[in-house]
Write a protein that holds these residues in place. Structure first.
Motif, short mmCIF file in Angstrom:
data_model
loop_
_atom_site.label_atom_id
_atom_site.label_comp_id
_atom_site.label_asym_id
_atom_site.label_seq_id
_atom_site.Cartn_x
_atom_site.Cartn_y
_atom_site.Cartn_z
N ARG A 98 -4.52 3.17 9.49
CA ARG A 98 -5.74 2.24 9.94
C ARG A 98 -4.95 0.88 9.31
N ARG A 99 -5.33 -0.42 9.63
CA ARG A 99 -4.91 -1.49 9.35
C ARG A 99 -5.61 -1.72 7.84
N ASP A 100 -5.21 -2.69 7.76
CA ASP A 100 -5.93 -2.74 5.64
C ASP A 100 -6.27 -1.43 5.04
N VAL A 101 -5.35 -0.24 5.42
CA VAL A 101 -5.14 1.12 4.45
C VAL A 101 -3.75 1.45 4.40
N ARG A 102 -3.62 1.12 3.03
CA ARG A 102 -1.46 1.69 2.73
C ARG A 102 -1.92 2.80 2.49
N PRO A 103 -0.45 3.62 4.10
CA PRO A 103 -0.10 4.65 3.09
C PRO A 103 0.91 5.04 2.68
N PRO A 104 0.86 6.26 2.36
CA PRO A 104 2.19 6.75 0.91
C PRO A 104 2.86 5.84 1.90
N THR A 105 3.55 5.11 2.29
CA THR A 105 5.15 4.89 2.39
C THR A 105 5.94 3.09 1.37
N ASP A 106 7.12 3.25 2.01
CA ASP A 106 7.71 2.45 1.07
C ASP A 106 6.80 0.90 1.87
N GLN A 107 7.04 -0.56 1.35
CA GLN A 107 6.05 -1.91 1.30
C GLN A 107 6.81 -2.56 1.46
N LEU A 108 7.36 -3.85 1.97
CA LEU A 108 7.46 -5.18 1.59
C LEU A 108 6.22 -5.66 1.73
N LYS A 109 6.24 -6.71 0.58
CA LYS A 109 4.97 -7.51 0.86
C LYS A 109 5.13 -9.42 0.18
N ILE A 110 4.67 -9.76 1.39
CA ILE A 110 4.90 -11.50 0.35
C ILE A 110 3.76 -12.15 0.17
N VAL A 111 4.35 -13.39 -0.88
CA VAL A 111 2.93 -13.34 -1.32
C VAL A 111 2.74 -15.19 -0.96
N ILE A 112 2.42 -16.07 -0.83
CA ILE A 112 2.00 -17.40 -0.37
C ILE A 112 0.83 -18.38 -0.86
N ASP A 113 1.40 -19.35 -2.32
CA ASP A 113 0.51 -20.26 -3.30
C ASP A 113 0.75 -21.22 -2.47
N SER A 114 0.37 -21.39 -0.81
CA SER A 114 0.85 -22.53 0.22
C SER A 114 -0.19 -23.84 -0.59
N GLY A 129 6.79 -15.46 -3.55
CA GLY A 129 6.84 -14.70 -3.60
C GLY A 129 6.91 -12.69 -3.28
N VAL A 130 8.09 -12.32 -3.64
CA VAL A 130 8.11 -11.09 -2.17
C VAL A 130 8.65 -10.07 -3.26
N TRP A 131 7.63 -8.78 -2.41
CA TRP A 131 7.22 -7.22 -3.42
C TRP A 131 8.49 -6.77 -2.56
N ARG A 132 8.55 -5.51 -3.15
CA ARG A 132 8.99 -4.09 -2.32
C ARG A 132 8.77 -3.56 -3.47
#
Length: 845
Positions: free
Chosen positions: A106-122, A194-197
């Protein structure tokens, strides 16, 4: 990889390289976003015109398990924008795409999979921002970030993303409305970016720009994204009206109700937002776990209501908080708003409300161009009635104002907080509740040293409550204060109509840079300090000195991926320093192995020397404490596997071996399929408590006897969860918590020499046979459950179907039944079932 896939990958990389060269490639810490004149189709494909011209960010480096190591697989990112949205396209190359897991959650629960994340300090203030994460299966997670390091997972932005797994690996295409970000009004902008993988099967994490866990800060390590010119200042107005139909028990009948309410969000400027709620309903929120509290301190309950969760980081002002001990104490405890009626047991019955109705609440949050962060909250609750129209909770107004000003290029700052509670009291409430309560405070921080890894913080606050003589007398004699202690230095004043106090804290810490990190702190709370009308504080009249030293070995070795070890010491006294309350040392180790299993181990040796508890006798003399030892261990499995175990165990021995406590908390999570994840957790404790408070009794001569007993208690609680994810927007959550706690009292003793060095010399058998002859027992049972079907039928709009159930039973004897028999009796109790349908629709203007 098939030959055709290799050719496609080569062509794509050559094309990306050419594009990057023509548009200006990203550097190690700086990149460029470009404006698009055509709408971007969010489908996870790179076939939009803008993705053929936007510069490519490709210089990713590893930060875990090897800080600064090379990335295993290539990752490429592009960024674009228009007047309404911010777009990001990420290509995550993988030579074995069939091994990319698409497990759902479900949303906001991290599954045990790969992930891509962007971080924005607007806002580009190096201290705040937003995170948007996605899994290959399309599971979304988002966070607001505050104070450089802290994440607020309750923030739910309205955004979208599409993912695709193909022969080259997988892709993610993000669309984030500019209305979800905050930035100053200006012709040109630079965003922190920033981008995390995460590559889950190798437990490898890579990022652009380089992120260094050994350094202090998260947002402050982001890169710069330039070229964002001419975007309008968003002044959004979001409204989410909702309707709720409820069928709930009321005495022996069912009661149906139909309610309406609304949440709204109005952008006053591009960087200040007003959030509000009218007649809020939180029926879809998971119930609190059952507890049986035999201590003098209040049970701390986690906040779960979305309106009060979102943005909590802005309002935080902790008290009694450091790296050694943190119990959630602070000046703002949002569970006070809408609390259970405080006079329910005095004037209420089974038909009375169990929570206070919130008429409305609003909060203003934002950040000025000059670096001033503002958080203001106002809430109003209605008067609740018990039997014969008597007030069980008066109409109340709650207010919080939090200001934080950045200085020295965001490396330093000062802050201010003010909280207020005002109640409309009448004749039946004025002697039990305070009329008003105010708390004000200042805090400051300063980062310095190499890499800004050192942090100095300080705070001072003051409190003031007022009310009738009876109400202020009750405050002086409650467990937070105990002015009436016969051997204490405090003077109980029955004529007071007000009480004031103050608190001071000072922390010096090194949180990054090298193997050694530390924090040392001093905290003091005066006897009259009182914040519990809107905050949470266990006790006043207290001071503490503590030091925490950590060793962090973050580089992978032949034995482990990461290892941390810390050593702690702390000492507590009353505020006057006349009584030593605690002296303890502790150590804890944490290691992550190559197979992604974790081991945690530690232990505490406490109450060293002559230490005393001024709370044990509950208003009586301070009681000397015997030293204790409490080793613990926890083993956690690999969350990527079908079976995920997590076992915690602790043993505590004190009172010269007469008190023994055993705690075991096993958890087993099973992934039945990519969509279904049940888990079963258990909390088991067995206590042979030889110094359990029993009661204070006054004899015919007026002498008060402070008695303790031996308590043999067994407590078992089960936590059952089942998450079924039909799709990232359609989920079913089942939560069930059966709970049994039973115990038998024996050997009732009277305190005869509270400060005796020998444990046996502190007590004598209590002489009243009416009490000591049959001290009694208890058998408390409870069951809480909730089943929630949630369908997000469009971004920001949801339908909830909710069923909650509660059962409770209590017996005056522990009984001879086994625990299985107690659970059987619990489920024979008539249940209280509540059914709810809630529809919330998001409108954006």
């Amino acid at each position: 990889m098939p030959t055709r896939a290799r050719i496609l990958a080569l062509v794509y990389m050559l094309q990306s390289t050419a594009v990057a060269s023509s548009a200006g490639p990203a550097s190690a810490t700086s990149a460029v976003a470009v404006r698009t004149s055509e709408p971007v189709v969010i489908d996870g494909r790179a076939d939009d015109t803008i993705w053929r011209t936007a510069p490519v960010i490709a210089d990713f480096t590893q930060f875990s398990p090897v800080e600064g190591g090379p990335a295993r697989f290539k990752t490429e990112t592009q960024a674009a924008f228009d007047d309404h949205n911010f777009y990001v396209f990420i290509r995550a190359y993988d030579p074995e795409p069939t091994k990319i897991s698409t497990v759902l959650a479900r949303r906001d629960v991290r599954p045990p999979t790969d992930q891509l994340k962007i971080v924005i300090d607007s806002f580009h203030d190096r201290r705040s921002g937003f995170e948007f994460a996605i899994s290959p299966g399309g599971v979304k997670r988002d966070y607001a970030i505050y104070d450089d390091n802290n994440e607020d997972g309750s923030w739910d932005g309205v955004w979208d993303v599409a993912t695709r797994v193909d022969s080259l690996g997988w892709t993610a295409e993000f669309i984030i409305p500019l209305s979800q970000l905050r930035y100053p009004s200006a012709p040109t902008h630079t965003f922190g970016f920033g981008v995390w993988r995460d590559i889950e099967r190798y437990k490898e994490r890579v990022s652009w720009p380089p992120y260094r866990p050994s350094q202090h800060g998260f947002v402050s390590q982001l890169g710069d994204l330039t070229g964002i010119d001419g975007i309008p200042a968003p002044r959004k107005f979001d409204v989410m009206p909702y309707t709720v139909a409820t069928n709930a028990p009321r005495l022996d009948k069912r009661h149906q109700s139909f309610d309406v309410g609304a949440d709204f969000k109005y952008g006053l400027t591009s960087n200040f937002t007003l959030d509000g709620t009218v007649a809020p309903d939180f029926g879809q929120v998971e119930q609190d776990p059952a507890v049986l509290n035999l201590t003098v301190f209040e049970t701390f309950l986690q906040e779960k209501r979305p309106f009060f969760l979102e943005g909590t980081g802005i309002y935080q002002f902790p008290v009694n908080s450091n790296q050694v001990n943190n119990n959630g104490e602070g000046l703002f405890y949002s569970r006070r708003i809408g609390r259970a009626p405080q006079l329910g047991q005095l004037y209420g019955d089974a038909s009375s409300p169990t929570s206070t109705t919130i008429l409305g609440a609003a909060k203003l949050t934002g950040r000025s161009a000059g670096g001033l962060t503002v958080g203001a909250l106002e809430a109003v609750t209605q008067r609740e009635e018990g039997v014969s129209d008597l007030t069980i909770e008066p109409a109340t107004n709650y207010g919080v104002l939090r200001l934080q000003q950045d200085l020295n290029n965001h490396k330093s700052g000062v802050g201010f907080i003010f909280t207020s509670v005002n109640r409309s009291l009448n004749s039946e409430t004025r002697d039990f509740l305070r009329r008003s309560a105010y708390v004000g405070g200042l805090d400051a921080r300063h980062q310095f040293g190499p890499g800004n890894n050192y942090l100095l913080t300080a705070a001072v606050t003051g409190s003031h409550i007022d009310g009738s003589r009876a109400a202020i007398l009750a405050a002086q004699t409650d467990p937070a204060h105990y002015y009436q202690r016969p051997d204490g230095r405090l003077e109980l004043d029955t004529t007071r109509t007000a009480l004031t106090g103050d608190s001071e804290t000072l922390h010096l810490a090194k949180y990054g840079g090298g193997i050694v990190v530390f924090e040392t702190s001093y905290q003091r709370i005066s006897p009259g300090y009182e914040v519990n009308d809107l905050g949470y504080l266990n006790r006043a009249d207290w001071q503490d000195q503590s030091t925490w030293v950590g060793l962090q070995f973050l580089r992978k070795t032949k034995l482990y991926n990461q290892l941390t070890w810390n050593f702690n010491e702390w000492q507590d006294w009353t505020s006057a320093g006349d009584l030593l309350l605690e002296r303890a040392v502790n150590t804890n180790g944490h290691v992550q192995f190559h197979n992604n299993w974790f081991a945690h181990v530690g232990g505490t040796v406490g109450q060293l020397g002559a230490t005393f508890s001024d709370r044990s006798t509950r208003g009586g003399p301070a009681l000397r404490q015997s030293s204790y030892i409490g080793p613990w261990v926890e083993i956690q499995g690999d969350q990527r596997r079908v079976l995920y175990p997590d076992v915690f165990a602790q043993i505590v021995r004190t009172d010269e071996g007469l008190t023994r406590r055993t705690f075991v908390n096993p958890l087993l999570q099973v992934r039945i399929s990519a969509r279904t994840t049940p888990s079963l957790g258990m909390s088991y404790s067995r206590k042979r408590e030889n110094t359990q408070f029993f009661g204070n009794f006054t004899d015919l001569t007026g002498v008060t006897h402070y008695t303790f007993a031996h308590l043999d208690q067994t407590t078992v609680g089960l936590t059952i969860r089942v998450d079924y994810t039909a799709s990232p927007t359609l989920t079913l959550q089942i939560y069930a918590n059966p709970f049994v706690s039973k115990g038998t009292y024996s050997d009732v003793r009277d305190v005869v020499n509270a400060r005796a060095a020998r444990y046996a010399d502190r007590f004598a058998p209590y002489g009243d046979p009416a009490v000591a002859g049959n001290p009694g027992a208890f058998n408390f049972k409870a069951f809480n459950s909730s089943t929630v079907l949630r369908w997000e039928y469009r971004p920001g709009s949801s339908l909830y179907l909710v069923w909650t159930q509660g059962r409770q039973d209590s017996e005056p004897l522990a009984g001879t039944r086994a625990l299985s028999g107690d659970f059987d009796r619990l489920f024979r109790v008539h249940p209280a079932n509540t059914f709810l349908i809630k529809v919330a629709h998001w409108f954006d203007w």
